[in-house]
Design an enzyme around this catalytic site. Sequence first.
Site, PDB file in Angstrom:
ATOM      1  CE  LYS A 205      -3.748   2.353   2.020  1.00 17.27           C
ATOM      2  NZ  LYS A 205      -4.474   2.484   4.186  1.00 17.27           N
ATOM      3  CD  GLU A 211       9.442  -5.858   6.607  1.00 12.76           C
ATOM      4  OE1 GLU A 211       8.943  -4.768   6.837  1.00 12.76           O
ATOM      5  OE2 GLU A 211       8.914  -5.790   8.391  1.00 12.76           O
ATOM      6  N   GLY A 266      -4.926  -2.006   5.040  1.00 13.22           N
ATOM      7  CA  GLY A 266      -3.845  -2.667   4.322  1.00 13.22           C
ATOM      8  C   GLY A 266      -4.465  -4.130   4.844  1.00 13.22           C
ATOM      9  NE  ARG A 267      -6.456  -3.341  10.724  1.00 10.84           N
ATOM     10  CZ  ARG A 267      -5.865  -2.743  10.922  1.00 10.84           C
ATOM     11  NH1 ARG A 267      -4.838  -3.081  10.250  1.00 10.84           N
ATOM     12  NH2 ARG A 267      -5.726  -1.290  11.791  1.00 10.84           N
ATOM     13  CD  GLU A 352      -1.697  -4.737  11.896  1.00  6.47           C
ATOM     14  OE1 GLU A 352      -0.209  -4.569  11.632  1.00  6.47           O
ATOM     15  OE2 GLU A 352      -2.087  -3.783  10.191  1.00  6.47           O
ATOM     16  CG  HIS A 383      -3.622 -35.110  17.073  1.00  9.28           C
ATOM     17  ND1 HIS A 383      -3.723 -36.315  17.303  1.00  9.28           N
ATOM     18  CD2 HIS A 383      -4.580 -35.280  15.896  1.00  9.28           C
ATOM     19  CE1 HIS A 383      -4.739 -37.042  17.167  1.00  9.28           C
ATOM     20  NE2 HIS A 383      -5.231 -36.893  15.988  1.00  9.28           N
ATOM     21  CE  LYS A 511       6.221  -0.727  10.012  1.00 13.32           C
ATOM     22  NZ  LYS A 511       5.354  -0.037   8.792  1.00 13.32           N
TER      23      LYS A 511
HETATM   24  O1  F6P Z   1       2.158  -4.262  10.026  1.00 15.55           O
HETATM   25  C1  F6P Z   1       1.994  -2.839   9.640  1.00 15.55           C
HETATM   26  C2  F6P Z   1       1.486  -2.953   8.258  1.00 15.55           C
HETATM   27  O2  F6P Z   1       1.462  -1.432   7.981  1.00 15.55           O
HETATM   28  C3  F6P Z   1       0.088  -3.363   7.937  1.00 15.55           C
HETATM   29  O3  F6P Z   1      -1.396  -2.434   8.315  1.00 15.55           O
HETATM   30  C4  F6P Z   1       0.298  -3.480   6.284  1.00 15.55           C
HETATM   31  O4  F6P Z   1      -1.028  -4.139   5.554  1.00 15.55           O
HETATM   32  C5  F6P Z   1       1.242  -4.474   6.101  1.00 15.55           C
HETATM   33  O5  F6P Z   1       2.355  -3.130   7.357  1.00 15.55           O
HETATM   34  C6  F6P Z   1       1.701  -4.092   5.136  1.00 15.55           C
HETATM   35  O6  F6P Z   1       2.374  -2.384   4.651  1.00 15.55           O
HETATM   36  P1  F6P Z   1       2.274  -2.127   2.910  1.00 15.55           P
HETATM   37  O7  F6P Z   1       0.713  -2.816   2.047  1.00 15.55           O
HETATM   38  O8  F6P Z   1       2.298  -0.563   2.850  1.00 15.55           O
HETATM   39  O9  F6P Z   1       3.652  -2.955   2.317  1.00 15.55           O
END
Ligand code: F6P
Length: 546
Positions: A205, A211, A266-267, A352, A383, A511
């Site tokens: 987003k 990452e 995002g979620r 979240e 199990h 972060k």
């Molecule tokens: O974990 C934090 C967060 O901001 C989430 O809310 C989001 O889904 C994820 O990181 C990834 O964010 P982006 O889509 O901006 O890379």
Amino acid sequence: MDPTKTKAWEDLSALSSTDGQARLRDLFAEDEDRFEQLSFEAAGLFLDASKTRVTHRAMDALFALAGETGVEERRRRMFAGEAINETEGRAVLHVALRDNRHGKYSVDGKDPMPEIEAVRERMKSFTDAVTSGERKGATGKPLTTVVNIGIGGSDLGPVMVTEALRPYHIDGREVHFVSNVDGTHLSEVLRRIDPERTLFTIASKTFTTQETMTNARSARDWFLKQGGSEADIAKHFVALSTNHQATAEFGIDPENVFGFWDWVGGRYSLWSAIGLPIALTVGWDSFEDLLSGAHAMDRHFEEAPLRENLPIVMGLVGLWHRTFLDMPAVAVLPYDQSLSRLPAYLQQADMESNGKGRRLDGSKVTYETGPIVFGEPGTNGQHAFYQLIHQGTTEILCEFIAPAISHNPLGDHHEKLLANFLAQPEALMVGVTEDEARAQLKEQGASDEEADRLAPHKAFPGNRPSVSILMQKLTPQTLGALIALYEHKIFVQGAVWGVNSYDQFGVELGKVLAKPILAELKGEADAEHDRSTSGLIARIRSLRAD
Ligand code: F6P
């Protein structure tokens, strides 16, 4: 508002030590219609809440609480496109992504539907072109493999849905997901794919997430090392993002960017361009079916009376167990192997969203909010951790989910699976008293002494609550409805607790602190830390130097 100031909260607090302690065995014995009265149906889903620790009085008070805390008004405001994500000043309109109605929604005075449809149309054409083989890679080979690079909401939804919809995968298509910044994740996928046939979808987003950006750059470098040219990138990399400037800076042609909007959390984003890897795997029609299943649940949530409304009921019942009966966790237990990633998906969706300790006005909450969410598919979980759920010292609300019909009817596997899906909630509820355990042991030939010694260990406390969700078959529609049910359940709970379910500032501090530590690990800087962190940094340095 502070929900503890309502009359219903007071009533529920009182009921928690009376009705909340009632035995489910007794409640069923006293009320023949308990199952009928506490089961609900909508959008292809059947929800049985009769094995939870609610009484009719508790349900009445919970509906009153929803009324007093303004759940319906907040729902109206969400559907109207008002900025209910107050801390970020944003609307929350993922429901619009699975709708077609013009004039229904408004964001800043503008109907978002034409833009939603325009992106959907581009996603459809792109999906059709890729899956038909018409759109090819730089060397003329069809793009049969998708590698999605994203994390959190830009990963978990597409992973969960593509896994759940395996029976709907288009033959010959392969999909991989890379999320972790651990180089192992990307390396393991790159080892298995053919660059000439691979399409990378860079899903973020913000297009700034460490990452995802690290993995995207490494994937790009790998692609170039495999013989691809800079010009070929356009044929093999697309971006799914709201940040068009950052995608351009990364070198992705605007033609290859599928956008969405800041009012998609995002979620809550798998319904947007973030769903492209889903469409590329199951085809456009199935993706649309997923949207339509979610839309059916949205309509039900918006229109059905509170007492028949699945997300309202599920939200209130969950809130009763979490806040008034003090149960810390919810176990998500899908009796369907293809829903193996649902617990992980719901962990983000719920934790979240409602893992918050402040109300909208900044005041501290004085009650328990979002639960710990965990789970595994049945029967594997049986199990592993069910021992604690049956006999441990912590009571946990369980959510059992199953389709009546399997996509893979193999012998009597599905009947066995369903037998377990039914037996576990029954066992949790009825339990076994010590007397019953003693009698059973004696029947099996134990001496009196032996029976006395083992009975406490073989007894089950019972009265452990569970919800059961049943569907005919796991299809794109029922899956869409199931996800939307959970989204709205989370909304209902957040609305009663008075928290903002749509921000996530709790993920920021770690972060920020990782940045100077990264510089230290690279030997570029030194910084002050607590003694534990400094000690660990020194130890890592020495281990890496050996
Ligand atoms: O974990 C934090 C967060 O901001 C989430 O809310 C989001 O889904 C994820 O990181 C990834 O964010 P982006 O889509 O901006 O890379």
